[in-house]
Design a protein around this motif. Structure first.
Motif, mmCIF file in Angstrom:
data_model
loop_
_atom_site.group_PDB
_atom_site.id
_atom_site.type_symbol
_atom_site.label_atom_id
_atom_site.label_comp_id
_atom_site.label_asym_id
_atom_site.label_seq_id
_atom_site.Cartn_x
_atom_site.Cartn_y
_atom_site.Cartn_z
ATOM 1 N N ALA A 132 0.876 -0.934 -0.047
ATOM 2 C CA ALA A 132 0.003 0.174 0.068
ATOM 3 C C ALA A 132 0.915 1.207 -0.056
ATOM 4 C CB ALA A 132 -0.894 -0.056 1.242
ATOM 5 N N PRO A 133 0.417 2.147 -0.752
ATOM 6 C CA PRO A 133 1.231 3.574 -0.898
ATOM 7 C C PRO A 133 1.399 4.065 0.685
ATOM 8 C CG PRO A 133 -0.178 3.455 -2.691
ATOM 9 C CD PRO A 133 -0.603 2.291 -1.707
ATOM 10 N N ALA A 134 0.389 3.882 1.495
ATOM 11 C CA ALA A 134 0.579 4.537 2.693
ATOM 12 C C ALA A 134 1.717 3.939 3.760
ATOM 13 C CB ALA A 134 -0.883 4.600 3.589
ATOM 14 N N THR A 135 1.735 2.675 3.422
ATOM 15 C CA THR A 135 2.721 1.913 4.210
ATOM 16 C C THR A 135 4.033 2.196 3.803
ATOM 17 O OG1 THR A 135 1.212 0.018 4.658
ATOM 18 C CG2 THR A 135 3.394 -0.404 4.969
ATOM 19 N N ARG A 136 4.357 2.243 2.321
ATOM 20 C CA ARG A 136 5.292 2.766 1.882
ATOM 21 C C ARG A 136 5.896 4.197 2.262
ATOM 22 N NH1 ARG A 136 4.301 4.685 -3.822
ATOM 23 N NH2 ARG A 136 3.420 6.370 -2.496
ATOM 24 N N ASP A 137 5.082 4.988 2.163
ATOM 25 C CA ASP A 137 5.395 6.153 2.786
ATOM 26 C C ASP A 137 5.695 6.500 4.102
ATOM 27 O OD1 ASP A 137 4.713 7.206 0.086
ATOM 28 O OD2 ASP A 137 2.803 8.136 0.578
ATOM 29 N N ARG A 138 5.138 5.698 5.103
ATOM 30 C CA ARG A 138 5.374 5.656 6.381
ATOM 31 C C ARG A 138 6.962 5.132 6.607
ATOM 32 N NH1 ARG A 138 6.722 7.825 10.426
ATOM 33 N NH2 ARG A 138 6.084 6.876 12.550
ATOM 34 N N PHE A 139 7.324 4.121 5.805
ATOM 35 C CA PHE A 139 8.839 3.490 5.822
ATOM 36 C C PHE A 139 9.685 4.766 5.469
ATOM 37 C CE2 PHE A 139 7.058 -0.930 5.351
ATOM 38 C CZ PHE A 139 7.021 -1.209 6.714
ATOM 39 N N LEU A 140 9.390 5.385 4.418
ATOM 40 C CA LEU A 140 10.103 6.397 3.941
ATOM 41 C C LEU A 140 10.420 7.535 4.976
ATOM 42 C CD1 LEU A 140 8.588 6.887 0.176
ATOM 43 C CD2 LEU A 140 10.877 5.637 1.009
ATOM 44 N N GLU A 141 9.115 8.070 5.667
ATOM 45 C CA GLU A 141 9.412 8.947 6.755
ATOM 46 C C GLU A 141 10.400 8.612 7.825
ATOM 47 O OE1 GLU A 141 5.414 9.392 7.892
ATOM 48 O OE2 GLU A 141 4.755 10.410 6.239
ATOM 49 N N GLN A 142 10.304 7.120 8.115
ATOM 50 C CA GLN A 142 11.193 6.457 9.149
ATOM 51 C C GLN A 142 12.447 6.284 8.804
ATOM 52 O OE1 GLN A 142 8.312 2.981 9.450
ATOM 53 N NE2 GLN A 142 8.339 3.500 11.642
ATOM 54 N N GLY A 143 12.760 6.447 7.611
ATOM 55 C CA GLY A 143 14.265 6.320 7.235
ATOM 56 C C GLY A 143 14.672 5.055 6.575
ATOM 57 N N ALA A 144 13.803 4.256 6.174
ATOM 58 C CA ALA A 144 14.217 3.073 5.393
ATOM 59 C C ALA A 144 15.058 3.310 4.165
ATOM 60 C CB ALA A 144 12.910 2.190 4.797
ATOM 61 N N VAL A 145 16.373 2.542 4.279
ATOM 62 C CA VAL A 145 17.327 2.748 3.079
ATOM 63 C C VAL A 145 16.906 2.181 2.040
ATOM 64 C CG1 VAL A 145 18.948 0.867 3.662
ATOM 65 C CG2 VAL A 145 19.697 3.014 3.056
ATOM 66 N N ALA A 146 16.022 1.154 1.969
ATOM 67 C CA ALA A 146 15.521 0.510 0.600
ATOM 68 C C ALA A 146 14.697 -0.514 0.965
ATOM 69 C CB ALA A 146 16.804 -0.262 -0.007
ATOM 70 N N PHE A 147 14.227 -1.191 0.045
ATOM 71 C CA PHE A 147 13.114 -2.484 0.420
ATOM 72 C C PHE A 147 13.609 -3.549 -0.312
ATOM 73 C CE2 PHE A 147 11.031 1.861 0.650
ATOM 74 C CZ PHE A 147 9.850 1.760 1.446
ATOM 75 N N LYS A 148 13.077 -4.660 0.451
ATOM 76 C CA LYS A 148 13.521 -5.958 -0.178
ATOM 77 C C LYS A 148 12.210 -6.978 -0.320
ATOM 78 C CE LYS A 148 16.391 -9.666 -0.381
ATOM 79 N NZ LYS A 148 17.142 -10.117 0.807
ATOM 80 N N ILE A 149 12.357 -7.842 -1.495
ATOM 81 C CA ILE A 149 11.292 -8.807 -1.438
ATOM 82 C C ILE A 149 12.020 -10.087 -1.990
ATOM 83 C CG2 ILE A 149 9.473 -7.068 -2.116
ATOM 84 C CD1 ILE A 149 9.640 -7.962 -4.946
ATOM 85 N N PHE A 150 11.435 -11.146 -1.839
ATOM 86 C CA PHE A 150 12.002 -12.496 -2.296
ATOM 87 C C PHE A 150 10.953 -12.791 -3.521
ATOM 88 C CE2 PHE A 150 14.174 -12.657 1.512
ATOM 89 C CZ PHE A 150 15.151 -13.259 1.416
ATOM 90 N N THR A 151 11.208 -13.481 -4.573
ATOM 91 C CA THR A 151 10.193 -14.020 -5.381
ATOM 92 C C THR A 151 10.214 -15.522 -5.252
ATOM 93 O OG1 THR A 151 12.091 -14.665 -6.945
ATOM 94 C CG2 THR A 151 11.390 -12.440 -7.346
ATOM 95 N N THR A 152 10.398 -16.096 -3.894
ATOM 96 C CA THR A 152 10.302 -17.244 -3.593
ATOM 97 C C THR A 152 9.119 -17.236 -2.302
ATOM 98 O OG1 THR A 152 11.932 -17.295 -2.189
ATOM 99 C CG2 THR A 152 12.549 -17.983 -4.260
ATOM 100 N N PRO A 153 8.472 -18.487 -2.210
ATOM 101 C CA PRO A 153 7.495 -18.461 -1.030
ATOM 102 C C PRO A 153 8.256 -18.460 0.281
ATOM 103 C CG PRO A 153 7.686 -20.530 -2.334
ATOM 104 C CD PRO A 153 8.409 -19.690 -2.872
#
Length: 460
Positions: A132-153
């Motif tokens: 969700a954009p709102a969750t993303r924006d909160r992370f940005l406000e908190q200072g997340a340096v980047a984001f991570k995902i796995f393409t595996t379960p």
């Protein structure tokens, strides 16, 4: 002239344009100046670096400790002490935790925990969670340096650690790319095809010896990685995120990266375990050397070195992932059951110094790969990754003529008892001292940094 806190004299200093025989002045946690030999102002402390090289402290952009969960594997204190002992002054902690760092609440909890315990500076990744954009924006406000995902379960039994992090379906992967496009923050991806992993693991379980060091590579072959990477790069032509491919292992994936060069804003990393080991070493070390994706063949290793030489791969990271000795021991003889991970925070710098000694690259290129390139990509340069005036006074003093001999007992990591992949290695080059914000946190075998001495860093 203003009095300095520390002057490092008698050696060479790696600056953005190469090595210079100068003295380095430090004050108030910053680089105060670079001086012709013997011309620095008076200082409270003088460090004689004769015969040594001052490097900007290493920035490792791929690190796991999972704290505060699983203290038997390692804690923030133990693993950041190991970082100091490896010349790493800034590390980027991945979002695998219990629960997963996929909510702003968990991000805040982990930030506070690291701030109380870290011996070196740290940044935090976030998992994009509900996309969700709102969750993303909160992370940005908190200072997340980047984001991570796995393409595996999520691995069986570890659903809460991967909730909001594991996206095996392509539509969700594309949504994550689009979500992060335009934010300025990279999206880092552990890329392996979920469908192909299922196919090859089932085949391997039916046909292969679970105790063989070659089995893991057969159960997760290079095609699983290359297909996932190709799909991500194709999607990113449209999505236009700042995509970063984690831990590239194979010649097949290098070919994919080459084919997509220039199509979008993407970068790729590999790790020392893929550059300095092959599946023969995995067979020797057993399940202690199991990592995901697997360590592969000599031909794959040479393709990775060529990709570094050609600038196709511009980052080398540790993927430091400690596990408890009991966890590895319980799975001895069964690569399918063994947990994937190996400590690497103390060996990345000597390994890359050894590559310099072997003539594979010069010192500046080696340092760019493990420090300056990451600092630039993630918005921390020149405060991190340089020793220019005004930069953070984070320094790794190295002896290029020294030797690092790795034994389990020589390591600081709590996971030293599972570091069999590196046991017995001799690297040309040795770390002598690590300074964080101008304070010595490691010197000649002793960690002197204190818990809470590290600071939370955010992109500038």
């Amino acid at each position: 002239m203003t009095r300095l806190a520390t002057v490092i004299k008698g050696g060479e200093v790696l600056l953005p344009d190469g090595l210079h025989r100068v003295d380095l002045g430090l004050a108030n946690g910053k680089v105060a100046g670079v001086y012709a030999p013997g011309t620095a102002p008076d200082a409270d402390e003088t460090i004689d670096a004769t015969g040594q090289v001052a490097l900007p402290g290493i920035v490792d952009i791929h690190f796991h400790v999972r704290a505060p969960a699983y203290p038997e594997r390692g804690t923030v204190q133990s693993e950041t002490r190991a970082a100091a002992a490896g010349g790493v002054t800034t590390l980027f902690e991945m979002p695998i935790s219990k629960p997963c760092c996929s909510t702003p609440e968990e991000f805040d909890r982990r930030r506070k925990h690291f701030a109380e315990n870290a011996v070196v500076d740290f940044a935090l990744y976030a998992a994009p969670g509900d996309l969700a954009p709102a969750t993303r924006d909160r992370f940005l406000e908190q200072g997340a340096v980047a984001f991570k995902i796995f393409t595996t379960p999520a691995p069986p039994g570890r659903g809460d650690e991967f909730d909001g992090l594991a996206f095996p379906h392509e539509d969700d992967q594309y949504r994550a790319l689009r979500l992060l496009a335009g934010t300025g923050r990279p999206l880092v991806v552990h890329a392996e095809s979920a469908d192909l992993l299922g196919h090859f693991e089932a085949q391997a379980r039916a046909e292969l010896d679970p105790g063989s060091g070659y089995t893991h590579n057969r159960a997760r072959p290079a095609v699983c990685e290359s297909v996932a990477v190709a799909k991500l790069l194709a999607m990113n032509i449209t999505a236009q995120a700042r995509l970063h491919i984690a831990h590239v292992t194979s010649a097949e994936t290098v070919a994919v990266l080459r084919a997509f060069a220039g199509t979008s804003d993407f970068t790729a990393e590999t790790c020392p375990q893929y550059l300095f080991a092959t599946e023969k070493d995995v067979d020797r070390a057993g399940v202690y050397a199991k990592v995901n994706p697997p360590i592969r063949t000599q031909a794959d290793q040479e393709a990775l070195w060529q990709a570094i030489s050609d600038g196709i791969i511009d980052y080398v990271t540790t993927d430091h992932a400690p596990f408890a000795q009991a966890e590895k021991q319980a799975a001895e003889g069964d690569f399918f059951a063994a947990p994937p991970g190996s400590p690497g925070i103390e060996t990345i710098l000597p390994a890359m110094l050894d590559a310099v000694a072997a003539g594979r690259m010069d010192l500046k290129r080696a340092h760019d790969l493990i420090c300056a390139n990451g600092a630039r990509r993630y918005g921390l340069f020149p405060a991190k990754g340089s020793l220019l005036p005004g930069a953070d006074a984070d320094v790794a003093l190295v002896d290029l003529k020294g030797t690092t001999e790795v034994t389990l007992g020589s390591l600081v990591s709590h996971a030293r008892d599972v570091a069999h992949l590196w046991e017995g290695r001799r690297f040309r080059g040795k770390l002598r001292r690590t300074l964080l914000a101008g304070r010595t946190v490691y010197a000649d075998g002793t960690v002197t940094g204190k818990p809470g001495g590290g600071q939370f860093v955010v992109p500038g």
